[in-house]
Design an enzyme around this catalytic site. Structure first.
Site, mmCIF file in Angstrom:
data_model
loop_
_atom_site.group_PDB
_atom_site.id
_atom_site.type_symbol
_atom_site.label_atom_id
_atom_site.label_comp_id
_atom_site.label_asym_id
_atom_site.label_seq_id
_atom_site.Cartn_x
_atom_site.Cartn_y
_atom_site.Cartn_z
ATOM 1 C CE LYS A 133 -2.015 -1.155 3.886
ATOM 2 N NZ LYS A 133 -1.333 -2.428 4.198
ATOM 3 N NE ARG B 8 2.255 -4.788 11.048
ATOM 4 C CZ ARG B 8 3.324 -4.631 10.264
ATOM 5 N NH1 ARG B 8 4.494 -5.136 10.636
ATOM 6 N NH2 ARG B 8 3.219 -3.983 9.136
ATOM 7 N NE ARG C 101 -4.271 -1.105 10.096
ATOM 8 C CZ ARG C 101 -3.245 -0.585 9.428
ATOM 9 N NH1 ARG C 101 -3.324 0.576 8.848
ATOM 10 N NH2 ARG C 101 -2.130 -1.256 9.365
ATOM 11 N NE ARG D 184 7.931 -2.533 6.369
ATOM 12 C CZ ARG D 184 6.609 -2.385 6.487
ATOM 13 N NH1 ARG D 184 5.934 -1.750 5.568
ATOM 14 N NH2 ARG D 184 5.981 -2.882 7.517
ATOM 15 N NE ARG E 77 6.504 -0.361 10.001
ATOM 16 C CZ ARG E 77 5.384 -0.268 9.280
ATOM 17 N NH1 ARG E 77 5.375 0.424 8.160
ATOM 18 N NH2 ARG E 77 4.272 -0.854 9.683
HETATM 19 P P1 AP5 Z 1 4.898 -1.580 1.939
HETATM 20 O O1 AP5 Z 1 4.610 -0.743 0.765
HETATM 21 O O2 AP5 Z 1 5.603 -0.960 3.093
HETATM 22 O O3 AP5 Z 1 3.562 -2.326 2.403
HETATM 23 P P2 AP5 Z 1 2.307 -1.762 3.204
HETATM 24 O O4 AP5 Z 1 1.118 -2.448 2.667
HETATM 25 O O5 AP5 Z 1 2.313 -0.256 3.211
HETATM 26 O O6 AP5 Z 1 2.676 -2.361 4.601
HETATM 27 P P3 AP5 Z 1 2.638 -1.734 6.073
HETATM 28 O O7 AP5 Z 1 3.338 -2.765 6.934
HETATM 29 O O8 AP5 Z 1 3.194 -0.349 6.135
HETATM 30 O O9 AP5 Z 1 1.149 -1.728 6.330
HETATM 31 P P4 AP5 Z 1 0.464 -1.828 7.632
HETATM 32 O O10 AP5 Z 1 -0.918 -1.631 7.152
HETATM 33 O O11 AP5 Z 1 0.697 -3.036 8.435
HETATM 34 O O12 AP5 Z 1 1.187 -0.707 8.511
HETATM 35 P P5 AP5 Z 1 0.874 0.826 8.753
HETATM 36 O O13 AP5 Z 1 2.127 1.560 8.591
HETATM 37 O O14 AP5 Z 1 -0.325 1.246 7.977
HETATM 38 O O15 AP5 Z 1 5.722 -2.852 1.427
HETATM 39 C C1 AP5 Z 1 6.216 -3.831 2.339
HETATM 40 C C2 AP5 Z 1 7.612 -4.306 1.851
HETATM 41 O O16 AP5 Z 1 7.473 -4.957 0.593
HETATM 42 C C3 AP5 Z 1 8.613 -3.164 1.619
HETATM 43 O O17 AP5 Z 1 9.888 -3.638 1.937
HETATM 44 C C4 AP5 Z 1 8.525 -2.881 0.122
HETATM 45 O O18 AP5 Z 1 9.733 -2.364 -0.359
HETATM 46 C C5 AP5 Z 1 8.206 -4.270 -0.444
HETATM 47 N N1 AP5 Z 1 7.312 -4.242 -1.607
HETATM 48 C C6 AP5 Z 1 6.195 -3.497 -1.756
HETATM 49 N N2 AP5 Z 1 5.587 -3.764 -2.917
HETATM 50 C C7 AP5 Z 1 6.354 -4.735 -3.512
HETATM 51 C C8 AP5 Z 1 6.244 -5.458 -4.749
HETATM 52 N N3 AP5 Z 1 5.215 -5.251 -5.588
HETATM 53 N N4 AP5 Z 1 7.175 -6.387 -5.024
HETATM 54 C C9 AP5 Z 1 8.195 -6.623 -4.175
HETATM 55 N N5 AP5 Z 1 8.358 -5.970 -2.999
HETATM 56 C C10 AP5 Z 1 7.441 -5.038 -2.673
HETATM 57 O O19 AP5 Z 1 0.422 0.808 10.278
HETATM 58 C C11 AP5 Z 1 1.342 0.504 11.316
HETATM 59 C C12 AP5 Z 1 0.600 0.454 12.627
HETATM 60 O O20 AP5 Z 1 -0.013 1.733 12.911
HETATM 61 C C13 AP5 Z 1 -0.589 -0.546 12.690
HETATM 62 O O21 AP5 Z 1 -0.171 -1.863 12.977
HETATM 63 C C14 AP5 Z 1 -1.418 0.082 13.802
HETATM 64 O O22 AP5 Z 1 -0.876 -0.194 15.059
HETATM 65 C C15 AP5 Z 1 -1.292 1.582 13.536
HETATM 66 N N6 AP5 Z 1 -2.320 2.065 12.622
HETATM 67 C C16 AP5 Z 1 -2.144 2.552 11.365
HETATM 68 N N7 AP5 Z 1 -3.317 2.892 10.812
HETATM 69 C C17 AP5 Z 1 -4.265 2.602 11.744
HETATM 70 C C18 AP5 Z 1 -5.676 2.703 11.749
HETATM 71 N N8 AP5 Z 1 -6.351 3.163 10.678
HETATM 72 N N9 AP5 Z 1 -6.335 2.307 12.865
HETATM 73 C C19 AP5 Z 1 -5.668 1.856 13.953
HETATM 74 N N10 AP5 Z 1 -4.331 1.709 14.011
HETATM 75 C C20 AP5 Z 1 -3.635 2.079 12.899
#
Ligand code: AP5
Length: 210
Positions: A13, A166, A88, A122, A155
């Site tokens: 994402k 997660r 979410r 990552r 991270r």
């Molecule tokens: P990446 O692009 O970082 O993936 P992502 O889907 O953004 O993953 P996140 O782990 O950031 O999502 P998340 O939803 O768990 O965490 P968030 O930060 O929102 O890609 C992942 C890896 O793969 C990278 O190394 C990238 O380089 C690689 N990659 C990507 N695409 C690729 C491809 N096509 N091919 C090969 N490699 C690829 O949230 C973190 C925390 O914040 C949550 O756990 C929660 O505690 C809190 N939080 C955030 N939002 C909320 C909410 N709305 N409500 C409550 N708590 C929340």
């Protein structure tokens, strides 16, 4: 263009949102990034959410909704935006519907095995937040950000136990949003398992068809 990027952790994402937002010159609003910034700056919000985020649990809906509502009050959202990682939960989606419309929800699909591989490999720039992967999106110089020269770190919530949590939080609280938005005819699936350029191309095609 008001888009939601939905999908399990590690689905890509953030990677895809940052490229699409740059191309369309709209803000990339990632709740995860906003929380990580608050933690880095040790604001009151940051102190409140640090342990929750490191364990992989969700931050309470009330805090998250307030954060997004404030962000969407800013001037730069006039042309649209991508919400990455919000909503979410059903509670967050209901709250969002009271202060913003949504044009489409792009649902990135990926297997649990790929989630684990992506998150375990990552790396993130400590200074500018740019994302890399040890196998697929390597920096030119190991451990150093191509964009700003900052140090690349792991991270805390990419630790194996937190990844497991997660994923289970995703299936329990976030996956139900697929039905929620399907019932509103807003869901567009994108296979998130391909190479970044392919996923971007498929995402662009959906935007063009809107
Ligand atoms: P990446 O692009 O970082 O993936 P992502 O889907 O953004 O993953 P996140 O782990 O950031 O999502 P998340 O939803 O768990 O965490 P968030 O930060 O929102 O890609 C992942 C890896 O793969 C990278 O190394 C990238 O380089 C690689 N990659 C990507 N695409 C690729 C491809 N096509 N091919 C090969 N490699 C690829 O949230 C973190 C925390 O914040 C949550 O756990 C929660 O505690 C809190 N939080 C955030 N939002 C909320 C909410 N709305 N409500 C409550 N708590 C929340």
């Amino acid at each position: 263009m008001k888009l939601i990027f939905l999908g399990p952790p590690g689905a890509g994402k953030g990677t895809i949102a940052s490229r699409i937002c740059e191309e369309f010159e709209i803000p990339h609003i990632s709740t995860g990034d906003l929380f990580r910034k608050a933690i880095k700056e040790q604001t009151d919000l940051g102190k409140k959410v640090q342990a929750i985020i490191e364990s992989g649990d969700l931050v309470p809906d009330s805090l998250t909704v307030e954060l997004v509502k404030e962000r969407l009050d800013k001037q730069d959202v006039e042309k649209g935006y991508i919400l990455d990682g919000f909503p979410r939960t059903i509670v967050q989606a209901d709250a969002l519907s009271e202060f913003s419309s949504v044009d489409a929800v792009i649902n990135f699909t990926i297997t649990d095995e790929q989630v684990i591989k992506r998150l375990a490999g990552r790396r993130l720039c400590k200074a500018c937040g740019a994302g890399y992967h040890v196998d697929t999106i390597k920096p030119k110089k190991e451990g150093i950000c191509d964009k700003c020269g900052g140090e690349l770190i792991i991270r805390p919530d990419d630790a194996p136990e937190a990844i497991k949590n997660r994923l289970s939080v995703y299936y329990k609280s976030t996956e139900p949003l697929i039905d929620y938005y399907s019932n509103k005819n807003l869901i567009k699936d994108v296979d998130g398992s391909g190479a970044v350029d392919k996923v971007i191309k498929d995402t662009r095609a959906i935007i063009a068809s809107m």
